[in-house]
Design a protein around this motif. Sequence first.
Motif, PDB file in Angstrom:
ATOM      1  N   PHE A 108       0.943  -1.132   0.063  1.00 54.35           N
ATOM      2  CA  PHE A 108       0.075  -0.213  -0.007  1.00 54.35           C
ATOM      3  C   PHE A 108       0.840   1.180  -0.107  1.00 54.35           C
ATOM      4  CE2 PHE A 108      -2.155  -3.422   2.355  1.00 54.35           C
ATOM      5  CZ  PHE A 108      -3.255  -3.520   1.637  1.00 54.35           C
ATOM      6  N   PRO A 109       1.624   1.280  -1.034  1.00 54.92           N
ATOM      7  CA  PRO A 109       2.487   2.532  -0.992  1.00 54.92           C
ATOM      8  C   PRO A 109       1.856   3.894  -1.276  1.00 54.92           C
ATOM      9  CG  PRO A 109       2.711   1.538  -2.987  1.00 54.92           C
ATOM     10  CD  PRO A 109       2.008   0.464  -2.283  1.00 54.92           C
ATOM     11  N   ARG A 110       0.860   3.791  -1.920  1.00 56.45           N
ATOM     12  CA  ARG A 110       0.008   4.901  -2.016  1.00 56.45           C
ATOM     13  C   ARG A 110      -0.390   5.440  -0.779  1.00 56.45           C
ATOM     14  NH1 ARG A 110      -4.405   3.733  -6.226  1.00 56.45           N
ATOM     15  NH2 ARG A 110      -4.671   1.792  -4.445  1.00 56.45           N
ATOM     16  N   GLU A 111      -1.009   4.883   0.126  1.00 54.99           N
ATOM     17  CA  GLU A 111      -1.582   5.103   1.521  1.00 54.99           C
ATOM     18  C   GLU A 111      -0.346   5.844   1.994  1.00 54.99           C
ATOM     19  OE1 GLU A 111      -2.509   2.422  -0.074  1.00 54.99           O
ATOM     20  OE2 GLU A 111      -4.520   1.889   0.089  1.00 54.99           O
ATOM     21  N   SER A 112       0.797   5.148   2.177  1.00 54.27           N
ATOM     22  CA  SER A 112       1.903   5.749   2.989  1.00 54.27           C
ATOM     23  C   SER A 112       2.062   7.302   2.312  1.00 54.27           C
ATOM     24  CB  SER A 112       3.065   4.666   2.750  1.00 54.27           C
ATOM     25  OG  SER A 112       4.053   5.207   3.450  1.00 54.27           O
ATOM     26  N   ARG A 113       2.142   7.073   1.193  1.00 56.37           N
ATOM     27  CA  ARG A 113       2.459   8.456   0.571  1.00 56.37           C
ATOM     28  C   ARG A 113       1.637   9.680   0.851  1.00 56.37           C
ATOM     29  NH1 ARG A 113       3.683   5.821  -4.774  1.00 56.37           N
ATOM     30  NH2 ARG A 113       5.834   4.750  -4.321  1.00 56.37           N
ATOM     31  N   LEU A 114       0.357   9.131   0.873  1.00 54.55           N
ATOM     32  CA  LEU A 114      -0.802  10.127   0.924  1.00 54.55           C
ATOM     33  C   LEU A 114      -0.479  10.698   2.391  1.00 54.55           C
ATOM     34  CD1 LEU A 114      -3.703  11.116   0.036  1.00 54.55           C
ATOM     35  CD2 LEU A 114      -4.617   9.614   1.955  1.00 54.55           C
ATOM     36  N   PHE A 115      -0.216   9.618   3.368  1.00 51.61           N
ATOM     37  CA  PHE A 115       0.173  10.220   4.826  1.00 51.61           C
ATOM     38  C   PHE A 115       1.208  11.098   4.961  1.00 51.61           C
ATOM     39  CE2 PHE A 115       1.285   9.265   9.225  1.00 51.61           C
ATOM     40  CZ  PHE A 115       0.027   9.602   9.955  1.00 51.61           C
ATOM     41  N   ALA A 116       2.402  10.772   4.323  1.00 53.29           N
ATOM     42  CA  ALA A 116       3.442  11.412   4.136  1.00 53.29           C
ATOM     43  C   ALA A 116       3.312  12.891   3.634  1.00 53.29           C
ATOM     44  CB  ALA A 116       4.869  10.809   3.369  1.00 53.29           C
ATOM     45  N   ASN A 117       2.587  13.018   2.575  1.00 52.50           N
ATOM     46  CA  ASN A 117       2.207  14.379   2.007  1.00 52.50           C
ATOM     47  C   ASN A 117       1.768  15.097   2.940  1.00 52.50           C
ATOM     48  OD1 ASN A 117       2.592  15.593  -0.618  1.00 52.50           O
ATOM     49  ND2 ASN A 117       1.924  13.475  -1.647  1.00 52.50           N
ATOM     50  N   GLU A 118       0.880  14.452   3.754  1.00 55.71           N
ATOM     51  CA  GLU A 118      -0.157  15.328   4.774  1.00 55.71           C
ATOM     52  C   GLU A 118       0.760  15.676   5.948  1.00 55.71           C
ATOM     53  OE1 GLU A 118      -3.042  16.402   4.463  1.00 55.71           O
ATOM     54  OE2 GLU A 118      -3.446  17.241   6.510  1.00 55.71           O
ATOM     55  N   MET A 119       1.776  15.105   6.148  1.00 54.45           N
ATOM     56  CA  MET A 119       2.700  15.430   7.398  1.00 54.45           C
ATOM     57  C   MET A 119       3.474  16.435   6.969  1.00 54.45           C
ATOM     58  SD  MET A 119       2.035  13.467   9.851  1.00 54.45           S
ATOM     59  CE  MET A 119       0.383  13.484   9.317  1.00 54.45           C
ATOM     60  N   LEU A 120       4.233  16.318   5.604  1.00 56.20           N
ATOM     61  CA  LEU A 120       4.963  17.364   5.174  1.00 56.20           C
ATOM     62  C   LEU A 120       4.324  18.860   5.170  1.00 56.20           C
ATOM     63  CD1 LEU A 120       6.758  15.654   1.769  1.00 56.20           C
ATOM     64  CD2 LEU A 120       7.624  16.365   4.081  1.00 56.20           C
ATOM     65  N   GLN A 121       3.050  18.533   4.813  1.00 57.74           N
ATOM     66  CA  GLN A 121       2.365  19.890   4.595  1.00 57.74           C
ATOM     67  C   GLN A 121       1.956  20.614   6.077  1.00 57.74           C
ATOM     68  OE1 GLN A 121      -0.673  19.193   1.606  1.00 57.74           O
ATOM     69  NE2 GLN A 121       1.038  18.593   0.610  1.00 57.74           N
ATOM     70  N   GLY A 122       2.358  19.713   7.130  1.00 55.16           N
ATOM     71  CA  GLY A 122       2.243  20.229   8.447  1.00 55.16           C
ATOM     72  C   GLY A 122       0.873  19.564   8.922  1.00 55.16           C
ATOM     73  N   ALA A 123       0.182  18.560   8.508  1.00 59.27           N
ATOM     74  CA  ALA A 123      -0.958  18.111   8.892  1.00 59.27           C
ATOM     75  C   ALA A 123      -2.243  18.943   9.197  1.00 59.27           C
ATOM     76  CB  ALA A 123      -0.627  17.336  10.223  1.00 59.27           C
ATOM     77  N   PRO A 124      -2.436  19.804   8.071  1.00 61.14           N
ATOM     78  CA  PRO A 124      -3.502  20.778   8.200  1.00 61.14           C
ATOM     79  C   PRO A 124      -4.916  20.010   8.533  1.00 61.14           C
ATOM     80  CG  PRO A 124      -2.829  20.979   5.893  1.00 61.14           C
ATOM     81  CD  PRO A 124      -1.850  19.936   6.661  1.00 61.14           C
ATOM     82  N   HIS A 125      -4.933  18.744   7.826  1.00 63.35           N
ATOM     83  CA  HIS A 125      -6.272  18.146   8.000  1.00 63.35           C
ATOM     84  C   HIS A 125      -6.298  17.061   8.950  1.00 63.35           C
ATOM     85  CE1 HIS A 125      -5.538  19.598   3.758  1.00 63.35           C
ATOM     86  NE2 HIS A 125      -6.921  20.133   3.763  1.00 63.35           N
ATOM     87  N   VAL A 126      -5.371  16.662   9.575  1.00 64.77           N
ATOM     88  CA  VAL A 126      -5.398  15.554  10.652  1.00 64.77           C
ATOM     89  C   VAL A 126      -4.671  15.858  11.808  1.00 64.77           C
ATOM     90  CG1 VAL A 126      -5.596  14.024   8.943  1.00 64.77           C
ATOM     91  CG2 VAL A 126      -3.381  14.533   9.706  1.00 64.77           C
ATOM     92  N   GLU A 127      -4.341  17.305  12.329  1.00 67.35           N
ATOM     93  CA  GLU A 127      -3.781  17.233  13.571  1.00 67.35           C
ATOM     94  C   GLU A 127      -4.234  16.829  14.698  1.00 67.35           C
ATOM     95  OE1 GLU A 127      -2.213  21.543  13.527  1.00 67.35           O
ATOM     96  OE2 GLU A 127      -0.563  20.776  14.900  1.00 67.35           O
ATOM     97  N   ASP A 128      -5.826  17.116  14.693  1.00 61.85           N
ATOM     98  CA  ASP A 128      -6.425  16.477  15.829  1.00 61.85           C
ATOM     99  C   ASP A 128      -6.248  15.155  15.920  1.00 61.85           C
ATOM    100  OD1 ASP A 128      -7.349  19.118  15.983  1.00 61.85           O
ATOM    101  OD2 ASP A 128      -9.310  18.825  15.308  1.00 61.85           O
ATOM    102  N   GLU A 129      -6.523  14.177  14.946  1.00 67.77           N
ATOM    103  CA  GLU A 129      -6.393  12.860  15.192  1.00 67.77           C
ATOM    104  C   GLU A 129      -4.932  12.350  15.469  1.00 67.77           C
ATOM    105  OE1 GLU A 129      -7.736  14.279  12.561  1.00 67.77           O
ATOM    106  OE2 GLU A 129      -9.605  13.046  11.919  1.00 67.77           O
ATOM    107  N   LEU A 130      -3.749  13.042  15.222  1.00 66.87           N
ATOM    108  CA  LEU A 130      -2.553  12.805  15.543  1.00 66.87           C
ATOM    109  C   LEU A 130      -2.520  13.134  17.086  1.00 66.87           C
ATOM    110  CD1 LEU A 130      -0.285  14.621  13.010  1.00 66.87           C
ATOM    111  CD2 LEU A 130      -1.167  12.353  12.857  1.00 66.87           C
TER     112      LEU A 130
END
Lengths: 214, 214
Positions: A108-130
């Motif tokens: 599932f490399p795409r799932e990993s990259r989706l997540f990594a992309n989100e982290m790189l951008q500062g997790a604007p959409h998932v900071e609460d979940e983190l």
Amino acid sequence: MAIPRAARTQRRTRIQEEKEEIILEAALDVFSVSGFRGSTIDQIAEVAGMSKPNLLYYFRTKEAMHRALIDRVLFTWLEPLRAFDANGNPESEIRSYIRRKLEMARDFPRESRLFANEMLQGAPHVEDELRGPLKSLVDEKAEVIRAWAKAGKIAKCDPYHLIFSIWSTTQHYADFDVQVRAVLGQEHSGEGRFEDAARYLEKLFVDGLGIRQP
Amino acid sequence: MAIPRAARTQRRTRIQEEKEEIILEAALDVFSVSGFRGSTIDQIAEVAGMSKPNLLYYFRTKEAMHRALIDRVLFTWLEPLRAFDANGNPESEIRSYIRRKLEMARDFPRESRLFANEMLQGAPHVEDELRGPLKSLVDEKAEVIRAWAKAGKIAKCDPYHLIFSIWSTTQHYADFDVQVRAVLGQEHSGEGRFEDAARYLEKLFVDGLGIRQP
DNA sequence: TGTAATGTTTACCAATCGGTCAAATTATCT
DNA sequence: AGATAATTTGACCGATTGGTAAACATTACA
């Protein structure tokens, strides 16, 4: 007149389930490469093989699509850590955690990259979940590791940084796949690199954590 | 009439050097967060404090800006690996390589994220550099490590995956900074986490590679 | 100091962006 | 079959995109 999905209370249609699946699949393709800002609805529509307004019939905004995708991925992505068992013995637990994470990076490399992309951008959409569910889960598992260290089953080490190091080393093979392939060269770019990585990483962590083999 | 920079043969003006510096600095801010596709010239212009056409006077396209940035970053980013010395002893070389990489993650997180963004997107702009100079450098250092293993100075291990694991564990603290902070919580989110990481990682690799301490 | 080269800005362009609308089409159920 | 609800599409909107043209301002240098 058609009622937008989000405002409906009835059960989901067969078509809805199928199309939403197709859309999220296409969205994963696109978002995982270009990130949220870099992706366009048109791209996703083309990959999904439907018209842009049709996409927006199922997900009212680009954000809604991204949101749905992240929610789904985040859950399955944490599956290996959830399986991390306090009752197992340290060596086999750590070995199988590494294996499971590597399998996910491979399958599932795409799932990993989706997540990594989100982290790189500062997790604007998932900071609460983190800060919420993720931190709780990690706290719980860190406690397990700390107990192992206290019992002398593994060497004393910071359990959080241990988890980070397993995450990073395994996800690397999904997120930095291009680099890994380029450096290994064509001859070692077959799927065998995941087996090599597993062998190396298991040894690194087992020995690095001073786990005595029986 | 103004002659675009790229077509000029003369030496660079003082103003050119200053402004190009400012632009690349701003571009690093923007590209490192949003990636190439997700970034806009207007954003960069705003951060740089100049008008969009003025940016395009120094770099004729968005691609040219990105190119210049990547070239510069790629060079300095490989500095620690270049410093990796075949004549030093394995323990101190690996320890200081980890330290240097962690320092870069701490002091130049934007550079790390720019590079990570490029990898996630499949390295469309730097694949040649990966297969060429990067691979050569890694090949050379991998040979050093292999020799150490052959001489019994460190445990037998795949030198390429060893390098990958040092890259990933250290860069993690730049690329996944949000996640690291969220999981560690406010109390451990000070700069001290880099010291903790250094301590943990040095021990992991020194013990994991079976390096005998004298 | 004059002037040619360099640097900056305003106004603008066509293409693409996220998203809407109403009409047309298809599926569902009685 | 017919009515009703669900689905799909083409045309379109204002905002933003990367980039240009040309007028204007500044600098460097003889």
